[in-house]
Design an enzyme around this catalytic site. Structure first.
Site, PDB file in Angstrom:
ATOM      1  N   ASP A 191      11.551  -1.233  -5.490  1.00 33.99           N
ATOM      2  CA  ASP A 191      10.278  -1.381  -4.816  1.00 33.99           C
ATOM      3  C   ASP A 191       9.186  -1.786  -5.911  1.00 33.99           C
ATOM      4  O   ASP A 191       9.358  -1.347  -7.163  1.00 33.99           O
ATOM      5  CB  ASP A 191       9.917   0.250  -4.514  1.00 33.99           C
ATOM      6  CG  ASP A 191       8.622   0.356  -3.758  1.00 33.99           C
ATOM      7  OD1 ASP A 191       8.490  -0.129  -2.587  1.00 33.99           O
ATOM      8  OD2 ASP A 191       7.768   1.127  -4.187  1.00 33.99           O
ATOM      9  N   GLU A 215      28.575  -2.817 -15.091  1.00 30.82           N
ATOM     10  CA  GLU A 215      29.393  -1.919 -15.755  1.00 30.82           C
ATOM     11  C   GLU A 215      30.322  -1.301 -14.451  1.00 30.82           C
ATOM     12  O   GLU A 215      31.255  -0.879 -14.922  1.00 30.82           O
ATOM     13  CB  GLU A 215      28.848  -0.577 -16.514  1.00 30.82           C
ATOM     14  CG  GLU A 215      28.010  -1.094 -17.604  1.00 30.82           C
ATOM     15  CD  GLU A 215      27.411   0.048 -18.060  1.00 30.82           C
ATOM     16  OE1 GLU A 215      27.583   1.233 -17.747  1.00 30.82           O
ATOM     17  OE2 GLU A 215      26.567  -0.164 -18.999  1.00 30.82           O
TER      18      GLU A 215
END
Ligand code: NOJ
Length: 534
Positions: A221, A270
């Site tokens: 956002d 990751e």
């Protein structure tokens, strides 16, 4: 206050996303669920996560690849959940963390990925950090996590600078001890200070929390707003709302934001399964948007330039070319979007259902990823004329801010022809639905080949099986009459007539799909898009 699951380490493979091809997001169709208005399982008139879970088969049958859920976190709902009080807790109105976990697992089991909203520019004024900052007073280190400043004027009675809130009025509110704090949106949404290392640490931890739970990515956002220009300089402009999205501002699209996304990308990478970051970034140009999508930053950004383009062949072609040209150098896919929870639904913007259907087929033929807003597959129009007393959009209450009409695209969607709130839930709906929506419900449209729902289902099925639709980063434009867009993608041709009259166009091949009935194979009806194999 944070809810914990028993042990995230016990999560099974289902929590790690559906197995899939590399680069799944490059041409994904991503469906936006606005949780308060999608489906209400507990009958309180407000949608919830169990409601979404129960309706996941609709999304599988529609043929989308992923679901993006607008915020469901603990929030006083001053801005429909974009004012987050606790980023690791579900608002009781939407359910529990166990419901979120179950929803993610069920979605994965159905082959749907799940993207959640993260709101890093601001939190709620009820967030612990902000409450503590208020309690501890001026000069406290906790205030440094936000933008607190003394005011200007002899008694500090004037805001620290001239910035205006996106929702209207000053972007500053004064607290009882005399200091002011910055909020680019509602006063209940204080902006974080991203110069503070604790803010970085906290959001990295929040990302990991949701990634551990199995989400496949984040819609970020106000991704363009986190970093403010040094010294918070005045803008010196009296009509600031007109500048939003048109130029770099001291509070929007500052170059410093990119470092944040590089660090977020490292976290996403990751995790197995290609978890993605999607920027809600209002920038002055497609080139500035592309900066968020460099290979070590985010994966996608909403294409607001396309969303803002009218139903006009020339303007659409320019927007398509600009978008593709801007993304090519960074190797990111372009995205296409027509509607979301902040704008007037495109059926109403474009002026007719015929145009909305034609615009959908055009969008779904383009290379890149597509965002579909809940209810557009039903051809829902904007609900206009909602009574003031039911409205909840904070912009409405800030008077001269945005048009204050965002509630009109947030009305709960209809599932059945009859019953309380047309199947949205057993306890009515938080915004009133028009009676005509019975005929636009999922039930009413299912199986009707002329319906908008079946058009979307058909188009998504063709797109899924096609090696051309969605793929690549270019279109081959074909010569076409004035007001018509025509392009080839491999063995596929798409033409859209944006004029109000039929246009003669020799059929290049066999019709795959058409947004309106074709009476003559060489005549493209008004406001119609056709797909051919050629
Ligand atoms: C963008 C969101 O889409 C909108 O609904 C919200 O009001 C603002 N950001 C502030 O969070």
């Amino acid at each position: 206050m944070t809810q914990h699951l028993a042990d995230p380490a016990t999560h099974d493979a289902a929590a790690e996303g559906p197995a899939g091809r590399t680069g799944w997001w490059r041409d994904a169709v991503i469906y936006q669920v606005y949780p308060r208005s999608f489906a209400d399982a507990d009958g309180d008139g407000m949608g919830d996560l169990e409601g979404v879970r129960a309706r996941l088969p609709h999304l599988r049958d529609l043929g989308v690849d992923a679901v993006w859920l607008s915020p469901f976190y603990a929030s006083p709902q001053a801005d429909a959940g974009y004012d987050v009080a606790d980023y690791r807790t579900i608002d009781p109105m939407f359910g529990t963390l166990h419901d979120a976990d179950a929803l993610i697992r069920d979605a994965h089991a159905l082959g749907l990925r799940v993207i959640t909203d993260v709101v890093p520019n601001h939190c709620s004024d009820q967030h612990d950090w902000f409450r503590q900052a208020l309690r501890e007073g001026p000069g406290s280190p906790l205030r440094a996590r936000f933008h607190f400043r003394p005011g200007r004027g002899t008694d500090g009675e004037l805001p620290p600078n001239d910035w205006e809130s996106v929702f209207g009025g000053p972007a500053w509110t004064r607290v009882p001890d005399g200091e002011w704090y910055l909020h680019l949106f509602a006063p209940q949404q204080p902006d974080f200070n991203w110069e503070h290392p604790a803010v970085h640490d906290e959001f990295r931890s929040i990302l990991r929390f949701w990634l551990d739970l199995g989400v496949d990515g984040f819609r970020i956002d106000v991704a363009h707003g986190l970093v403010k220009a040094d010294g918070l300089p005045d803008l010196g402009h009296s009509e600031q709302l007109k500048l939003l999205g048109n130029q770099v501002l001291p509070f929007f699209d500052q170059d410093g934001v990119h470092e944040i996304y590089r660090s977020w990308r490292a976290i996403l990478d990751e995790y197995a399964g290609e978890r993605i970051g999607v920027a809600e970034a209002w920038t002055p140009s497609a080139e500035r948007t592309a900066l968020y999508l460099r290979p070590d930053e985010l994966h996608q950004a909403f294409n607001f330039h396309y969303l803002g383009t009218g139903w006009d062949a020339g303007a659409l072609r320019a927007a398509i070319d600009d978008s593709l040209d801007a993304m090519r150098p960074v190797g990111a896919p372009t995205t296409w979007v027509l509607s979301n929870h902040d704008v007037v639904r495109h059926r109403t913007r474009f002026g007719s259902l015929a145009r909305a259907r034609a615009a959908a087929l055009l969008m779904l033929a383009l290379p890149g990823s597509v965002y579909v807003y809940q209810g557009e597959e039903l051809g829902l129009p904007e609900v206009t004329g909602l009574p003031d007393e039911v409205r909840q959009d904070p912009a409405f209450f800030r008077g001269d801010g945005q048009d204050g009409l965002r509630d009109g695209c947030r009305v709960p969607i209809p599932w059945t022809r009859n019953g309380s709130s047309y199947g949205f839930g057993s306890g009515g709906s938080w915004l009133p639905q028009p009676a005509e929506w019975a005929g636009l419900s999922v039930e009413a449209q299912t199986g009707d080949p002329a319906s908008t729902l079946e058009l979307y289902r058909g188009a998504l099925a063709v797109r899924r099986d096609s090696p051309w639709l969605g793929a690549g980063d270019a279109v081959e434009w074909l010569a076409a009459p004035e007001g018509v867009l025509a392009f080839r993608r491999g063995g596929f041709v798409c033409a859209a007539n944006t004029t109000g009259a039929p246009v003669r166009l020799p059929a290049p091949g066999t019709v795959l799909l058409s947004s309106a009935p074709l009476t003559d194979p060489d005549l493209l009806p008004a406001d119609t898009t056709v797909w051919w194999t050629a």
